[in-house]
Design a protein around this motif. Sequence first.
Motif, PDB file in Angstrom:
ATOM      1  N   LEU A   1      11.057 -15.143   0.619  1.00  0.00           N
ATOM      2  CA  LEU A   1       9.929 -14.442   0.021  1.00  0.00           C
ATOM      3  C   LEU A   1       8.635 -15.077   0.505  1.00  0.00           C
ATOM      4  CD1 LEU A   1      11.018 -14.318  -3.751  1.00  0.00           C
ATOM      5  CD2 LEU A   1      11.473 -12.628  -1.989  1.00  0.00           C
ATOM      6  N   ASN A   2       7.720 -14.256   0.980  1.00  0.00           N
ATOM      7  CA  ASN A   2       6.342 -14.709   1.146  1.00  0.00           C
ATOM      8  C   ASN A   2       5.567 -14.153  -0.038  1.00  0.00           C
ATOM      9  OD1 ASN A   2       3.775 -15.457   1.811  1.00  0.00           O
ATOM     10  ND2 ASN A   2       3.683 -14.339   3.759  1.00  0.00           N
ATOM     11  N   ARG A   3       5.311 -15.007  -1.009  1.00  0.00           N
ATOM     12  CA  ARG A   3       4.664 -14.573  -2.253  1.00  0.00           C
ATOM     13  C   ARG A   3       3.152 -14.434  -2.110  1.00  0.00           C
ATOM     14  NH1 ARG A   3       8.292 -19.027  -5.265  1.00  0.00           N
ATOM     15  NH2 ARG A   3       9.723 -17.675  -6.425  1.00  0.00           N
ATOM     16  N   ALA A   4       2.586 -15.011  -1.061  1.00  0.00           N
ATOM     17  CA  ALA A   4       1.131 -15.026  -0.908  1.00  0.00           C
ATOM     18  C   ALA A   4       0.593 -13.599  -0.822  1.00  0.00           C
ATOM     19  CB  ALA A   4       0.744 -15.806   0.344  1.00  0.00           C
ATOM     20  N   PRO A   5      -0.491 -13.291  -1.533  1.00  0.00           N
ATOM     21  CA  PRO A   5      -1.037 -11.936  -1.483  1.00  0.00           C
ATOM     22  C   PRO A   5      -1.675 -11.575  -0.160  1.00  0.00           C
ATOM     23  CG  PRO A   5      -2.441 -13.356  -2.807  1.00  0.00           C
ATOM     24  CD  PRO A   5      -1.213 -14.150  -2.485  1.00  0.00           C
TER      25      PRO A   5
ATOM     26  N   PHE B   1      16.821  -7.768   7.195  1.00  0.00           N
ATOM     27  CA  PHE B   1      16.305  -6.772   6.243  1.00  0.00           C
ATOM     28  C   PHE B   1      14.910  -7.211   5.849  1.00  0.00           C
ATOM     29  CE2 PHE B   1      15.212  -5.982   1.837  1.00  0.00           C
ATOM     30  CZ  PHE B   1      15.537  -4.658   1.610  1.00  0.00           C
ATOM     31  N   GLN B   2      13.939  -6.289   5.878  1.00  0.00           N
ATOM     32  CA  GLN B   2      12.584  -6.620   5.455  1.00  0.00           C
ATOM     33  C   GLN B   2      12.020  -5.501   4.590  1.00  0.00           C
ATOM     34  OE1 GLN B   2      10.711  -7.665   9.361  1.00  0.00           O
ATOM     35  NE2 GLN B   2      10.287  -9.617   8.356  1.00  0.00           N
ATOM     36  N   LEU B   3      11.335  -5.911   3.527  1.00  0.00           N
ATOM     37  CA  LEU B   3      10.636  -4.984   2.645  1.00  0.00           C
ATOM     38  C   LEU B   3       9.194  -5.464   2.576  1.00  0.00           C
ATOM     39  CD1 LEU B   3      11.252  -2.518   0.783  1.00  0.00           C
ATOM     40  CD2 LEU B   3      11.433  -4.137  -1.111  1.00  0.00           C
ATOM     41  N   ARG B   4       8.283  -4.637   3.078  1.00  0.00           N
ATOM     42  CA  ARG B   4       6.882  -5.043   3.158  1.00  0.00           C
ATOM     43  C   ARG B   4       5.994  -3.797   3.073  1.00  0.00           C
ATOM     44  NH1 ARG B   4       7.058  -6.972   9.541  1.00  0.00           N
ATOM     45  NH2 ARG B   4       7.988  -5.048  10.367  1.00  0.00           N
ATOM     46  N   GLY B   5       4.706  -4.018   2.867  1.00  0.00           N
ATOM     47  CA  GLY B   5       3.780  -2.903   2.746  1.00  0.00           C
ATOM     48  C   GLY B   5       2.377  -3.337   3.095  1.00  0.00           C
TER      49      GLY B   5
ATOM     50  N   SER C   1      12.404 -10.764   2.811  1.00  0.00           N
ATOM     51  CA  SER C   1      13.245 -10.716   4.002  1.00  0.00           C
ATOM     52  C   SER C   1      14.605 -11.312   3.671  1.00  0.00           C
ATOM     53  CB  SER C   1      12.618 -11.508   5.166  1.00  0.00           C
ATOM     54  OG  SER C   1      11.339 -11.009   5.502  1.00  0.00           O
ATOM     55  N   VAL C   2      15.648 -10.749   4.264  1.00  0.00           N
ATOM     56  CA  VAL C   2      16.992 -11.296   4.130  1.00  0.00           C
ATOM     57  C   VAL C   2      17.602 -11.368   5.526  1.00  0.00           C
ATOM     58  CG1 VAL C   2      19.269 -11.097   3.083  1.00  0.00           C
ATOM     59  CG2 VAL C   2      17.255 -10.252   1.851  1.00  0.00           C
ATOM     60  N   LEU C   3      17.892 -12.593   5.968  1.00  0.00           N
ATOM     61  CA  LEU C   3      18.592 -12.797   7.235  1.00  0.00           C
ATOM     62  C   LEU C   3      20.074 -12.932   6.948  1.00  0.00           C
ATOM     63  CD1 LEU C   3      15.659 -14.296   7.486  1.00  0.00           C
ATOM     64  CD2 LEU C   3      16.602 -15.118   9.656  1.00  0.00           C
ATOM     65  N   THR C   4      20.891 -12.281   7.736  1.00  0.00           N
ATOM     66  CA  THR C   4      22.335 -12.385   7.599  1.00  0.00           C
ATOM     67  C   THR C   4      22.919 -12.875   8.911  1.00  0.00           C
ATOM     68  OG1 THR C   4      22.434 -10.608   5.965  1.00  0.00           O
ATOM     69  CG2 THR C   4      24.471 -11.150   7.114  1.00  0.00           C
ATOM     70  N   LEU C   5      23.613 -14.006   8.834  1.00  0.00           N
ATOM     71  CA  LEU C   5      24.284 -14.592   9.994  1.00  0.00           C
ATOM     72  C   LEU C   5      25.783 -14.500   9.776  1.00  0.00           C
ATOM     73  CD1 LEU C   5      22.124 -17.835  10.346  1.00  0.00           C
ATOM     74  CD2 LEU C   5      21.705 -15.600  11.383  1.00  0.00           C
ATOM     75  N   ARG C   6      26.501 -14.014  10.759  1.00  0.00           N
ATOM     76  CA  ARG C   6      27.954 -13.890  10.676  1.00  0.00           C
ATOM     77  C   ARG C   6      28.619 -15.035  11.422  1.00  0.00           C
ATOM     78  NH1 ARG C   6      28.813  -9.939   6.808  1.00  0.00           N
ATOM     79  NH2 ARG C   6      27.186  -8.360   7.063  1.00  0.00           N
ATOM     80  N   ASP C   7      29.751 -15.504  10.890  1.00  0.00           N
ATOM     81  CA  ASP C   7      30.509 -16.544  11.575  1.00  0.00           C
ATOM     82  C   ASP C   7      30.965 -16.047  12.946  1.00  0.00           C
ATOM     83  OD1 ASP C   7      30.235 -18.215   9.445  1.00  0.00           O
ATOM     84  OD2 ASP C   7      32.210 -17.808   8.597  1.00  0.00           O
TER      85      ASP C   7
END
Length: 412
Positions: A331-335, A357-361, A401-407
Amino acid sequence: WKDDLVPMDKRPTKPNPAWDICDPHHVGTDEHIRFCRLIGAEPLICINAGDGTPQDAADLVEYCNGGPQTKWGRVRAERGFPEPYNVKLWEIGNELWGDWQIGHCSAEEYARRYRAFHDAMKAADLGLHFIACGHVHDDWNAPLIEQCSDILRSLSVHLLFSNSGPASPEYCHLSHMGYSHVFEDMFRRIHEQGRQKGIDLKIAITEEMSFNLGEAQPNPSTLSEALYYAGVLNSSIRTEGIVELFTHSALINHGGGLAKTRGVVFAHPVYYARQQLQQLAGGRPVAFRASGPFADVPEWMEAWAGPQPKRFPLIDAMPVRQGDALHIVLLNRAPEGRREVAIRLEGGRFAAEGELFQLRGASFLARNELVHPERVVPERRRFEVPSKGPITLSLDPASLSVLTLRDRATER
């Protein structure tokens, strides 16, 4: 609930004194269970411990879980549902510490009610999981813990946080972000109250949202709500099992989630955050070290987070291991202001490509609405995982943001 045991067109419309509206009884017990089954959710029923009775609650348990040979199980079967619903999660009373609730009472009186309802409901089904009506205030919880330590296992808390003053949007946003982080201390404090009486006391967050309703401030329809939700979830995960259940408020047209306007259904940003982060269920938190900028919590309420004001990280991280995947929530909480992050992994062998995955505006106040229903939507892409050195990522302000790394597949 017994008013709902007739066809929908014959159900009475009655005043709802708690909300000062009329209730058409369109959603009864059967509809609620069917909805939960359709979306894959575990049903949780909060029974009326305000002006209801223990016997009425036990009847509802029997209606949901009793076999067709029981009185109320037979009624359910005659309505076309022969198999028991097997509802296991039961909350005894809703916010009975508040004077807006019908039948609100003292902490001592609630402790007596909890035992009476618990015993009556347990007699109807021994396999229930009970959640008591808890509070963020220790003095409400204390009589319950003292008088019911032999039957108490889980306390509900409601995290409906608001800024009631004429504060700036940035002030409100940062207050929400700060509290979502320091709630971990509150969860541990409540757990410690139970531990002192020999209880491994769990916490069930059965309501959570920012409670600002003004259009000019962060509210449940804005991107800020998604970050508040994700921050509370990260804090819950860090308690390593103290928080056992987390429900955001609510589903549609109340709080964040889905909205329906003029026949059009669209999602608020927090809906996308919930859809993504619920995939972490069943995972295990991973130890990590982090450094970065901190900020002060602008508005401090001692009852919520303790006597000493604290600082909170503007970049929040929570890695979770699940099966063959490592998910890293950021999370980047900064406004305002982009933040560059570097992630260094110790151990593990991961595939050459990861998922992001990213959620931003445009800002923390960004929201979807009827004429712009997809202003804030998730972005998904794949990225190259470096064979050496850190993973670097640029985080937009007020973003999830969510990074997903697979083995890496085992070489034969």
